[in-house]
Design a protein around this motif. Structure first.
Motif, PDB file in Angstrom:
ATOM      1  N   PHE A 196       0.846  -1.206   0.000  1.00 31.28           N
ATOM      2  CA  PHE A 196       0.000   0.000   0.000  1.00 31.28           C
ATOM      3  C   PHE A 196       0.877   1.251   0.000  1.00 31.28           C
ATOM      4  CE2 PHE A 196      -2.382  -3.454   1.811  1.00 31.28           C
ATOM      5  CZ  PHE A 196      -3.680  -3.282   1.338  1.00 31.28           C
ATOM      6  N   THR A 197       0.243   2.371  -0.232  1.00 24.02           N
ATOM      7  CA  THR A 197       0.959   3.651  -0.183  1.00 24.02           C
ATOM      8  C   THR A 197       0.857   4.288   1.192  1.00 24.02           C
ATOM      9  OG1 THR A 197      -1.007   4.819  -0.987  1.00 24.02           O
ATOM     10  CG2 THR A 197       0.576   4.060  -2.644  1.00 24.02           C
ATOM     11  N   VAL A 198       0.228   3.583   2.145  1.00 19.67           N
ATOM     12  CA  VAL A 198       0.074   4.068   3.520  1.00 19.67           C
ATOM     13  C   VAL A 198       0.547   2.980   4.479  1.00 19.67           C
ATOM     14  CG1 VAL A 198      -1.862   5.610   3.011  1.00 19.67           C
ATOM     15  CG2 VAL A 198      -2.314   3.209   3.594  1.00 19.67           C
ATOM     16  N   ASN A 199       0.759   3.369   5.735  1.00 17.04           N
ATOM     17  CA  ASN A 199       1.135   2.419   6.775  1.00 17.04           C
ATOM     18  C   ASN A 199      -0.130   1.918   7.462  1.00 17.04           C
ATOM     19  OD1 ASN A 199       2.100   1.029   9.042  1.00 17.04           O
ATOM     20  ND2 ASN A 199       3.857   2.410   9.260  1.00 17.04           N
ATOM     21  N   LEU A 200      -0.396   0.627   7.380  1.00 16.08           N
ATOM     22  CA  LEU A 200      -1.620   0.067   7.944  1.00 16.08           C
ATOM     23  C   LEU A 200      -1.641   0.144   9.465  1.00 16.08           C
ATOM     24  CD1 LEU A 200      -2.125  -3.062   5.643  1.00 16.08           C
ATOM     25  CD2 LEU A 200      -3.179  -0.793   5.453  1.00 16.08           C
ATOM     26  N   ASN A 201      -0.489   0.371  10.089  1.00 13.68           N
ATOM     27  CA  ASN A 201      -0.455   0.553  11.543  1.00 13.68           C
ATOM     28  C   ASN A 201      -1.164   1.837  11.971  1.00 13.68           C
ATOM     29  OD1 ASN A 201       1.013  -1.597  13.040  1.00 13.68           O
ATOM     30  ND2 ASN A 201       2.632  -1.138  11.554  1.00 13.68           N
ATOM     31  N   ASP A 202      -1.385   2.743  11.027  1.00 16.61           N
ATOM     32  CA  ASP A 202      -2.068   3.997  11.340  1.00 16.61           C
ATOM     33  C   ASP A 202      -3.588   3.831  11.373  1.00 16.61           C
ATOM     34  OD1 ASP A 202       0.383   5.238  11.437  1.00 16.61           O
ATOM     35  OD2 ASP A 202       0.302   5.928   9.346  1.00 16.61           O
ATOM     36  N   TYR A 203      -4.082   2.651  11.056  1.00 14.34           N
ATOM     37  CA  TYR A 203      -5.514   2.375  11.027  1.00 14.34           C
ATOM     38  C   TYR A 203      -5.888   1.452  12.181  1.00 14.34           C
ATOM     39  CZ  TYR A 203      -5.475   4.110   6.172  1.00 14.34           C
ATOM     40  OH  TYR A 203      -5.343   4.880   5.039  1.00 14.34           O
ATOM     41  N   ASP A 204      -7.167   1.415  12.486  1.00 15.72           N
ATOM     42  CA  ASP A 204      -7.673   0.440  13.444  1.00 15.72           C
ATOM     43  C   ASP A 204      -7.769  -0.918  12.754  1.00 15.72           C
ATOM     44  OD1 ASP A 204     -10.092  -1.092  14.778  1.00 15.72           O
ATOM     45  OD2 ASP A 204      -9.396   0.390  16.245  1.00 15.72           O
ATOM     46  N   LEU A 205      -7.510  -1.991  13.502  1.00 14.81           N
ATOM     47  CA  LEU A 205      -7.531  -3.326  12.916  1.00 14.81           C
ATOM     48  C   LEU A 205      -8.894  -3.691  12.325  1.00 14.81           C
ATOM     49  CD1 LEU A 205      -5.434  -5.536  15.386  1.00 14.81           C
ATOM     50  CD2 LEU A 205      -4.907  -5.040  12.993  1.00 14.81           C
ATOM     51  N   LEU A 263      -8.493   0.018   0.131  1.00 20.93           N
ATOM     52  CA  LEU A 263      -8.171  -0.491  -1.204  1.00 20.93           C
ATOM     53  C   LEU A 263      -7.758   0.621  -2.159  1.00 20.93           C
ATOM     54  CD1 LEU A 263     -11.067  -3.085  -1.490  1.00 20.93           C
ATOM     55  CD2 LEU A 263      -8.631  -3.582  -1.208  1.00 20.93           C
ATOM     56  N   ASP A 264      -8.246   1.852  -1.897  1.00 22.74           N
ATOM     57  CA  ASP A 264      -7.850   2.964  -2.758  1.00 22.74           C
ATOM     58  C   ASP A 264      -6.387   3.335  -2.566  1.00 22.74           C
ATOM     59  OD1 ASP A 264      -8.524   3.810  -0.148  1.00 22.74           O
ATOM     60  OD2 ASP A 264      -8.764   5.883  -0.836  1.00 22.74           O
ATOM     61  N   LYS A 265      -5.743   2.787  -1.519  1.00 22.54           N
ATOM     62  CA  LYS A 265      -4.332   3.056  -1.253  1.00 22.54           C
ATOM     63  C   LYS A 265      -3.441   1.883  -1.652  1.00 22.54           C
ATOM     64  CE  LYS A 265      -5.582   6.902   0.794  1.00 22.54           C
ATOM     65  NZ  LYS A 265      -5.395   8.215   0.120  1.00 22.54           N
ATOM     66  N   ALA A 266      -4.030   0.853  -2.255  1.00 18.30           N
ATOM     67  CA  ALA A 266      -3.230  -0.301  -2.685  1.00 18.30           C
ATOM     68  C   ALA A 266      -2.385   0.069  -3.891  1.00 18.30           C
ATOM     69  CB  ALA A 266      -4.151  -1.467  -3.034  1.00 18.30           C
ATOM     70  N   LYS A 267      -1.152  -0.437  -3.914  1.00 14.75           N
ATOM     71  CA  LYS A 267      -0.268  -0.176  -5.049  1.00 14.75           C
ATOM     72  C   LYS A 267      -0.724  -0.993  -6.260  1.00 14.75           C
ATOM     73  CE  LYS A 267       3.960   0.729  -2.385  1.00 14.75           C
ATOM     74  NZ  LYS A 267       5.330   0.243  -2.099  1.00 14.75           N
ATOM     75  N   PRO A 268      -0.701  -0.394  -7.445  1.00 14.15           N
ATOM     76  CA  PRO A 268      -0.941  -1.195  -8.655  1.00 14.15           C
ATOM     77  C   PRO A 268       0.120  -2.283  -8.745  1.00 14.15           C
ATOM     78  CG  PRO A 268      -0.949   1.165  -9.142  1.00 14.15           C
ATOM     79  CD  PRO A 268      -0.436   1.021  -7.749  1.00 14.15           C
ATOM     80  N   SER A 269      -0.235  -3.413  -9.342  1.00 14.25           N
ATOM     81  CA  SER A 269       0.695  -4.541  -9.378  1.00 14.25           C
ATOM     82  C   SER A 269       2.011  -4.173 -10.036  1.00 14.25           C
ATOM     83  CB  SER A 269       0.066  -5.731 -10.105  1.00 14.25           C
ATOM     84  OG  SER A 269      -0.281  -5.374 -11.435  1.00 14.25           O
ATOM     85  N   VAL A 282      -3.803 -10.931  -6.624  1.00 17.06           N
ATOM     86  CA  VAL A 282      -4.653 -11.926  -5.957  1.00 17.06           C
ATOM     87  C   VAL A 282      -5.079 -11.438  -4.579  1.00 17.06           C
ATOM     88  CG1 VAL A 282      -4.547 -14.181  -4.833  1.00 17.06           C
ATOM     89  CG2 VAL A 282      -3.838 -13.942  -7.213  1.00 17.06           C
ATOM     90  N   ILE A 283      -4.141 -10.897  -3.814  1.00 12.79           N
ATOM     91  CA  ILE A 283      -4.431 -10.462  -2.446  1.00 12.79           C
ATOM     92  C   ILE A 283      -5.402  -9.276  -2.441  1.00 12.79           C
ATOM     93  CG2 ILE A 283      -3.386  -9.347  -0.428  1.00 12.79           C
ATOM     94  CD1 ILE A 283      -0.935 -11.159  -0.918  1.00 12.79           C
ATOM     95  N   ILE A 284      -5.160  -8.311  -3.294  1.00 15.28           N
ATOM     96  CA  ILE A 284      -6.040  -7.143  -3.345  1.00 15.28           C
ATOM     97  C   ILE A 284      -7.414  -7.540  -3.883  1.00 15.28           C
ATOM     98  CG2 ILE A 284      -6.362  -4.850  -4.319  1.00 15.28           C
ATOM     99  CD1 ILE A 284      -4.157  -5.144  -2.125  1.00 15.28           C
ATOM    100  N   ASP A 285      -7.445  -8.433  -4.853  1.00 18.55           N
ATOM    101  CA  ASP A 285      -8.720  -8.907  -5.398  1.00 18.55           C
ATOM    102  C   ASP A 285      -9.544  -9.611  -4.322  1.00 18.55           C
ATOM    103  OD1 ASP A 285     -10.550  -9.670  -7.678  1.00 18.55           O
ATOM    104  OD2 ASP A 285      -9.944 -11.668  -7.005  1.00 18.55           O
TER     105      ASP A 285
END
Length: 438
Positions: A299-308, A314-320, A332-335
């Motif tokens: 992702f383009t963000v740190n997931l630790n900054d979010y609540d679990l 998904l809008d922050k996921a990197k294109p393959s 596969v994972i993002i899908d």
């Protein structure tokens, strides 16, 4: 009960402690045994007791870790097993075709025809270990990899099947007229040949591929005989299965010439509640912050900054194409996260349990139901099984899930022959050079 003659094919992905990120800390695992040949032999023998098609070793050329080189290990396992296939990952970027052709021919001879080659082009860079300045780009890796495989196949075919004579009276060991130079000249490789070992017992060791990108699917349709893939949902599995099998005809191939095995990382117990307890214990051994840091590379963000319990951003996921890893695995994972509306916790647990493969926690019957559903509805020809905990997870699968599949009539009760090709229902590969010249 299935009325078809088709049978489920099952490979087990060997790992000393298990495929869950927390497995090495579990009381039942043996991290100190990852270099212990007796322990690793025991795992292979458990899999063979269950009549599984094959065992598989992953490999790479960079980073830390402590695991044995696959040709050495599989050659040792060949001497303590009789029927189970032996599949090794060998990359095309940091090897030479002649070496790989010779090593796999040797393994096939040592094992009596049980070798398989998992062909990878190398997602991660190991340039620094091979006197190179940089790792090739994705498209270049596939182009070079296809040529690499062609050279290897021609080297295997450089010996005709009956070239060895052992004629003591005539004083002739080898018929030199049946051993040929290949004189291959391509874009990357120039190889004279012949190989310095006779043709493998299977003709070719079974050709396995793990890529699921567009280029990977096309190369698989052209070349592969088994695909290790990573579709996480039933619908995605069916779409992939239909797509790849539908490409075979343009290469003159039929659907039964390619075996598709998605990865399945199960936690199995007699009851679902018992399996959930094992799962929760395994999750408790994982450093969540560190695991999310690793997951955040996608992702383009740190997931630790979010609540679990927040939804996956998904809008922050990197294109393959921007992900510096296995591109098809990113897709596969993002899908899967999109299809199943994952929270970050669900994505984390899926990542903890199976490296992006299907994770499943449940009873013996529930596990058999999942396998049967995918198999009967043409989402898979079987599975690449990744037990989340070794050795107990493998033992439970072999001693309880396998008998249930046998009861349903969808898994063998005895091996069909002695070679990996016979187990997979694949024909022995004819000598292409000999066919063209005859």
């Amino acid at each position: 009960m299935s009325t078809s003659n088709r049978k489920v094919h099952l490979n087990v992905f060997l790992r000393a402690t298990g495929h869950h990120a927390g497995a090495w800390r579990h009381p039942d695992s043996h991290p100190e045994s990852e270099l212990d040949i007796e322990y690793l032999a025991k795992l292979a023998q458990i899999a063979e007791r269950g009549k599984l098609d094959s065992v598989f070793l992953a490999d790479g050329y960079a980073g830390g870790g402590s695991k044995l080189e696959p040709f050495t290990l599989l050659s040792a396992l060949a001497t303590v097993t009789k029927n189970i296939g032996l599949i090794a990952t060998v990359g095309t970027v940091y090897n030479e075709p002649f070496h790989v052709a010779r090593q796999f021919a040797s393994l096939d001879h040592i094992s009596g025809g049980r070798a398989g080659w998992n062909i990878v082009t190398g997602a991660g860079s190991a340039a620094h270990n091979f006197s190179r300045d940089e790792h090739p780009e994705h498209a270049q890796r596939y182009e070079t990899g296809e040529e690499f495989v062609e050279v290897v196949k021609q080297l295997w075919d450089s010996w005709e099947d009956d070239a060895l004579l052992y004629d003591k009276q005539g004083g002739k060991l080898v018929d030199s007229n049946k051993v040929h130079e290949i004189n291959f000249k391509g874009h990357t490789y120039s190889v004279k040949g012949p190989l310095n070992i006779p043709r493998p017992p299977q003709g070719y060791p079974v050709l396995v591929q793990a890529g699921s990108s567009e280029q990977g699917k096309e190369l698989a349709a052209k070349t592969a005989e088994v695909i290790f893939t990573a579709q996480q949902t039933f619908d995605a599995g069916r779409e992939f299965y239909r797509d790849v099998k539908g490409r075979l005809a343009r290469y003159g191939r039929t659907a039964d010439e390619l075996v598709i095995l998605p990865g399945l990382a199960p936690i199995v117990a007699d009851t679902e509640a018992e399996a959930r307890d094992i799962e929760e214990e395994l999750h408790s051994y994982v450093d969540t912050k560190r695991a999310l840091e690793s997951l955040s590379e996608r992702f383009t963000v740190n997931l630790n900054d979010y609540d679990l319990d927040d939804l996956v951003p998904l809008d922050k996921a990197k294109p393959s194409e921007e992900f510096n890893g296995i591109r098809s695995r990113q897709e596969v994972i993002i899908d899967a996260a999109r299809r199943e509306n994952f929270t970050i916790r669900q994505l984390l647990y899926r990542s903890n349990g199976g490296h992006g493969h299907i994770t499943f926690t449940g009873s013996v019957l529930q596990t058999a139901d999942l396998i049967e559903k995918w198999f009967n509805n043409h989402a898979a020809d079987g599975f690449n099984v990744l037990p989340q905990l070794f050795p107990t997870g493998l033992e439970t699968f072999v001693d309880k899930v396998i008998p249930e599949l046998q009861n349903r009539g969808i898994f063998r009760t005895e091996y069909e022959g002695t070679t990996l090709r016979e187990s997979l229902g694949l024909q022995r590969r004819a000598n292409v050079r000999h066919l063209l010249s005859s």
